[in-house]
Design a protein around this motif. Structure first.
Motif, short mmCIF file in Angstrom:
data_model
loop_
_atom_site.label_atom_id
_atom_site.label_comp_id
_atom_site.label_asym_id
_atom_site.label_seq_id
_atom_site.Cartn_x
_atom_site.Cartn_y
_atom_site.Cartn_z
N THR A 140 0.83 -1.21 0.00
CA THR A 140 0.00 0.00 0.00
C THR A 140 0.86 1.26 0.00
O THR A 140 0.37 2.37 0.25
CB THR A 140 -0.94 0.02 1.21
N GLN A 141 2.15 1.09 -0.26
CA GLN A 141 3.07 2.23 -0.39
C GLN A 141 3.69 2.21 -1.79
O GLN A 141 3.95 1.15 -2.35
CB GLN A 141 4.18 2.15 0.66
N TYR A 142 3.91 3.41 -2.34
CA TYR A 142 4.52 3.49 -3.66
C TYR A 142 5.21 4.85 -3.78
O TYR A 142 4.63 5.88 -3.39
CB TYR A 142 3.47 3.35 -4.77
N GLU A 143 6.41 4.86 -4.31
CA GLU A 143 7.15 6.10 -4.50
C GLU A 143 6.89 6.60 -5.92
O GLU A 143 7.53 6.18 -6.88
CB GLU A 143 8.65 5.86 -4.29
N PHE A 144 5.91 7.50 -6.04
CA PHE A 144 5.58 8.02 -7.37
C PHE A 144 6.70 8.93 -7.86
O PHE A 144 7.16 9.81 -7.14
CB PHE A 144 4.24 8.76 -7.34
N PRO A 145 7.16 8.73 -9.08
CA PRO A 145 8.35 9.45 -9.55
C PRO A 145 8.08 10.89 -9.95
O PRO A 145 6.94 11.29 -10.20
CB PRO A 145 8.76 8.63 -10.79
N ASP A 146 9.15 11.67 -10.01
CA ASP A 146 9.11 13.00 -10.62
C ASP A 146 9.50 12.87 -12.08
O ASP A 146 10.35 12.05 -12.44
CB ASP A 146 10.09 13.94 -9.92
N PHE A 147 8.88 13.65 -12.94
CA PHE A 147 9.23 13.68 -14.35
C PHE A 147 8.68 14.98 -14.93
O PHE A 147 8.10 15.81 -14.21
CB PHE A 147 8.65 12.46 -15.09
N SER A 148 8.83 15.20 -16.20
CA SER A 148 8.41 16.46 -16.81
C SER A 148 6.89 16.62 -16.75
O SER A 148 6.14 15.70 -17.12
CB SER A 148 8.87 16.52 -18.27
N GLU A 149 6.46 17.79 -16.34
CA GLU A 149 5.02 18.08 -16.29
C GLU A 149 4.37 18.11 -17.68
O GLU A 149 3.15 18.06 -17.81
CB GLU A 149 4.77 19.43 -15.60
N GLN A 150 5.19 18.17 -18.73
CA GLN A 150 4.67 18.17 -20.09
C GLN A 150 4.36 16.77 -20.60
O GLN A 150 3.79 16.61 -21.69
CB GLN A 150 5.67 18.85 -21.04
N GLU A 151 4.72 15.74 -19.83
CA GLU A 151 4.43 14.38 -20.27
C GLU A 151 2.92 14.12 -20.27
O GLU A 151 2.16 14.72 -19.49
CB GLU A 151 5.15 13.36 -19.39
#
Length: 541
Positions: free
Chosen positions: A162-173
């Motif tokens: 129930t845990q997940y490290e959602f990544p950072d990436f370009s907001e334009q994706e």
């Protein structure tokens, strides 16, 4: 300042951090299902982990073929927040259109409601990119199915963290891929970026009709088309209680949910609200609608008579919203400014039927056939052009239609409109539906609204038909209200008191129902085809 990407995961973060106890309600085959934003976050994390376990790479298209419910909501977060792309597939497209959009998107996995399995079984052999189908069911086991690689949704989540490290990436994706409802040709793909959706949602959180955590919101507009007007994100961000109508909801189901869940705002097309109005009228004093702050009507023009009837008979305010698949979708909102809120009588409802005011962050132009700006006097008509952070930049894998869609960097909506000195837009027609008679324009929308203001008229659609002298003339197609009678002559006389004489249709035919598009709009394309085939007049006689 920080270079902080505007990603949908920020909305998810706020839901479980600030509003963990708030409810999400879904109508299911077994009754009402309830859980909280805390539960939503846990299950979104489980789903994201399951997507990893399936080996779905970043950027891959994951399809959803589903109604409005809590599992679909989980897909809205788990797929894009884990850097995949959610392709919301319109369940009402025709067979060849479904095959086209799935293959064009190159979906690798499709999440499908049990109710919709037969449709996918029928076309799966023509979907070479799809590796497996995940069935969303309220049963405790996978239903019998011929779908290849079929998995069951709850089993997929079971045992996942129930845990997940959602990544950072370009907001334009790209977060979501949607397709137009194909009123002309095959559906066109539109990519919605994280940034565009993020900014779009912000505009719904403030102002007189803004959403806050005291609201109970029911989106009837489908999650399978145009992001359900971004309600799954806006309402979560605000911490509002969300109510989802589930599989094949009827007007009766919608009214029951409004009554029992104390809905404060809801969103749908005019045909939905016509159905709701019918239920309320048939059951006087049975349902308590006092919790409703307002209803928003979009997808096609709001008849002023519908808004007036809701307010005068049930005390419910109905306002208009406007947008398109290409605009994420909302660009105008029909909420009145302070001065217009103080109007009374017919003038009040005249403004209530206006398309509305431009949302923040957007710019608009109205241009004539030569590309010149028209006056903002509420009279001169021009094509509406838009630009802004959630407006289409190009169609997905379609350069030719992308080139046709823009004028000097502005998106051409294809809608003809006027704008008055107070800033209110009024869409008068689609370019393809506007009737040009003797060199002058006639608005089919205005004629339809005038017809639907008659108490014996349930629905009305007006199309252009060829005319030897005048080039085009209007033909009105009318559905009578159940249990009421009215003649063609009576309606034409009624129109003569409300529109210019030369606008009055050359003929008026009564039909059993107006054909609808996949998202509930009147399908004038179908009416024109019926007329050309000689079936429309035959059906009316």
């Amino acid at each position: 300042m920080m270079d902080y990407p505007l990603l949908l995961k920020s909305i998810l973060y706020r839901t479980y951090t600030i509003f963990p106890e708030k409810e999400i309600v879904s109508r299911t085959a077994d009754g009402i299902f309830r859980y909280t934003y805390r539960d939503l976050h846990h299950r979104v994390c489980q789903l994201a982990n399951a997507l990893d376990q399936l080996g779905i790479e970043t950027g891959v298209k994951v399809g959803s073929f589903a109604w409005n419910h809590y599992r679909h909501l989980e897909l809205y977060y788990a797929v894009p927040c884990s850097q995949r792309v959610l392709h919301t597939i319109n369940i009402r497209l025709f067979r060849d259109q479904l095959i086209h959009v799935i293959n064009h998107a190159e979906d690798e996995y499709i999440f499908v409601d049990e109710d919709l399995i037969p449709t996918m079984e029928d076309i799966q052999d023509e979907l070479p990119t799809v590796k497996a189908f995940i069935v969303m069911t309220d049963k405790d086991h996978l239903p019998q199915t011929k779908l290849r690689g079929a998995l069951e949704y709850e089993s997929l989540l079971k045992g996942q963290s129930t845990q997940y490290e959602f990544p950072d990436f370009s907001e334009q994706e790209t977060a979501i891929l949607g397709y137009t409802s194909a009123t002309t040709g095959m559906p066109k793909g539109v990519e919605y970026s994280h940034r565009g959706l993020f900014l779009h949602c912000l505009t719904n959180l403030a102002g007189w009709i803004g959403t806050d955590e005291s609201d109970v919101v029911m989106p009837v507009v489908p999650m399978f088309h145009v992001n359900a007007w971004c309600r799954p994100y806006t309402d979560a961000w605000a911490g509002a209680k969300q109510v989802y109508p589930g599989v094949r909801p009827t007007p009766q189901d919608l009214v029951e949910l409004m009554h029992h869940e104390r809905v404060t705002m809801s969103f749908g097309v005019p045909t939905v609200w016509m159905g709701v109005l019918g239920v309320l009228r048939a059951n006087p004093n049975k349902y308590d609608m006092s919790s409703i702050r307002f209803l928003i009507s979009g997808g096609s023009a709001l008849p002023s008579s519908l808004a007036q009837t809701f307010e005068e008979e049930f005390g419910i305010m109905v306002y208009q919203g406007y947008g398109q698949t290409e605009t994420s979708p909302v660009t105008f909102s029909g909420y009145p400014k302070k001065a217009e809120r103080e109007l009374t009588g017919s003038e009040k409802y005249r403004y209530r039927a206006k398309t509305g005011l431009l949302l923040p962050c957007l710019e608009m132009r109205l241009v004539d056939e030569m590309g010149n700006d028209v006056a903002r006097d509420g009279k001169q008509m021009g094509e509406l052009l838009l630009r802004g952070p959630w407006i289409l930049g190009r169609y997905y894998k379609d350069e030719e239609r992308s080139r046709e869609a823009f004028l000097d960097g502005w998106f051409r909506t294809g809608d003809i409109a006027t704008i008055d000195e107070r800033g209110y837009l009024q869409v008068v027609d689609r370019t393809r539906d506007l009737i040009k008679s003797g060199g002058e324009w006639i608005s089919s929308v205005d004629l339809e609204n005038a017809l639907m203001s008659h108490p014996a008229v349930s629905e009305a659609a007006v199309i252009a038909i060829p005319h030897e002298k005048w080039q085009e003339r209007p033909l009105a197609c009318v559905v009578k209200r159940e249990g009421m009678e009215v003649s063609k002559e009576e309606l034409l006389q009624y129109l003569s008191e409300r529109v210019a004489k030369w606008w009055i249709p050359d003929d008026l035919v009564f039909i059993s129902e107006i054909p609808k598009t996949s998202v509930g709009k009147f399908s004038k394309k179908t009416l024109r085809e019926l007329f050309e085939a000689g079936q429309l007049i035959a059906a009316a006689n």
